[in-house]
Design an enzyme around this catalytic site. Structure first.
Site, PDB file in Angstrom:
ATOM      1  N   LYS A  93       3.328   9.913  -1.759  1.00 20.12           N
ATOM      2  CA  LYS A  93       4.388   9.037  -2.261  1.00 20.12           C
ATOM      3  C   LYS A  93       4.107   8.733  -3.723  1.00 20.12           C
ATOM      4  O   LYS A  93       2.974   8.840  -4.211  1.00 20.12           O
ATOM      5  CB  LYS A  93       4.478   7.740  -1.460  1.00 20.12           C
ATOM      6  N   ASP A 126       0.792   0.122   2.987  1.00 17.45           N
ATOM      7  CA  ASP A 126       1.697   1.235   2.695  1.00 17.45           C
ATOM      8  C   ASP A 126       2.056   2.065   3.927  1.00 17.45           C
ATOM      9  O   ASP A 126       2.935   2.929   3.851  1.00 17.45           O
ATOM     10  CB  ASP A 126       1.078   2.175   1.652  1.00 17.45           C
TER      11      ASP A 126
END
Length: 283
Positions: free
Chosen positions: A10, A141
């Site tokens: 990401k 996350d």
């Protein structure tokens, strides 16, 4: 039978620190987007209830590895609610391409892929909400990787709103250093009072990362890579670093710059995608 599962990277397209809670955690506003690049996790089911990681990480104990922790957490949660088939186990291995301490979410992505994949393979039937809640106990996350869609995140990163930012091409560069997140968040000069703004306002502003000034000050390697990339395209830090990225409209533009990179710069080109490669693989 062995199955393979994407564990994508990401980027934080922007990251702003809006405060610090009494428990020490920082509140933030950030924009997550996935890359069509990452690790690959292979899983072969066992029928003896054992979990084995066949590719250990140097310096990390087997039971402390996020992959093993995720598998055991799913096993316990499903068993406690009567949704774990008898004997469910797995041999897990990983083809690791994402650097540790790089700000690309590698460990969190690995944990999420294991939760999603084993829930499917074991046929536990846990919902996405349940998996995301479990993931949050493993790392802030993890939920965005579990849910699998680009998102605007608030709180400590757990309040997610799906969004669809432009899917650009990125040159992602690793400066050759690993930056532990606490090093950045404990720095007394880290900005901690950036005003909160709406997602609509933030998407219209020039993107930046509040952690970048600290990473550049404390790690000359990060400063050197960013200085070089900024000559070619808008560039910034992802997460708390150490990786940085430059954005381009086309793949060819990104690859042309990578071809000109100095020998000391390690990087790759990838496309930003709003649907995680993991979830695309499950369609």
């Amino acid at each position: 039978m062995r199955t393979q599962w994407p564990s994508p990277a990401k980027l934080n397209l922007f990251l702003y620190i809006t405060g610090q809670r009494a428990d020490g955690y920082h509140t933030l506003q950030t924009l997550f987007q996935f890359l069509d690049y990452g690790d690959t996790i292979s899983i072969e089911l066992r029928d003896d209830g054992d979990i084995r990681l066949l590719t250990p990480v140097e310096g990390v104990e087997h039971e402390d590895n996020l992959i093993v922790r995720a598998a055991r957490l799913l096993m316990k949660t499903a068993a406690d609610s009567g949704r774990l088939p008898t004997g469910s186990g797995a041999d897990i291995s990983i083809d690791k391409r994402l650097p540790m301490g790089g700000g690309l979410g590698g460990g969190s992505s690995n944990a999420a892929t294991v939760l999603v994949a084993l829930n499917h393979l074991w046929q536990c039937g846990l919902s996405m909400d349940e998996l995301a809640e479990m993931g949050l106990t493993l790392g802030a996350d993890v939920p965005v990787f579990v849910r699998g869609h680009a998102a605007f995140a608030e709180g400590v990163g757990e309040i997610l709103t799906p969004v669809d930012p432009p899917e650009k091409w990125y040159l992602v560069a690793h400066p050759g250093v690993s930056i532990p997140t606490p090093v950045i968040f404990k720095d007394p000069e880290l900005p901690r009072n950036t005003p909160k703004r709406s997602i609509e306002t933030l998407l219209k502003c020039e993107f930046s990362n509040d952690c970048e000034v600290i990473a550049r000050k404390r790690f000359r390697e990060v400063d050197a890579v960013l200085s070089w990339l900024l000559e070619y395209a808008p560039s910034r830090l992802t997460g708390t670093g150490a990786c940085v990225f430059a954005e381009f409209d086309t793949e060819s533009e990104a690859r042309q710059v990578l071809e000109q990179a100095p020998e000391w710069l390690n990087g790759f080109v990838a496309k930003g995608v709003n649907l995680s490669p993991l979830h695309r693989a499950m369609l």
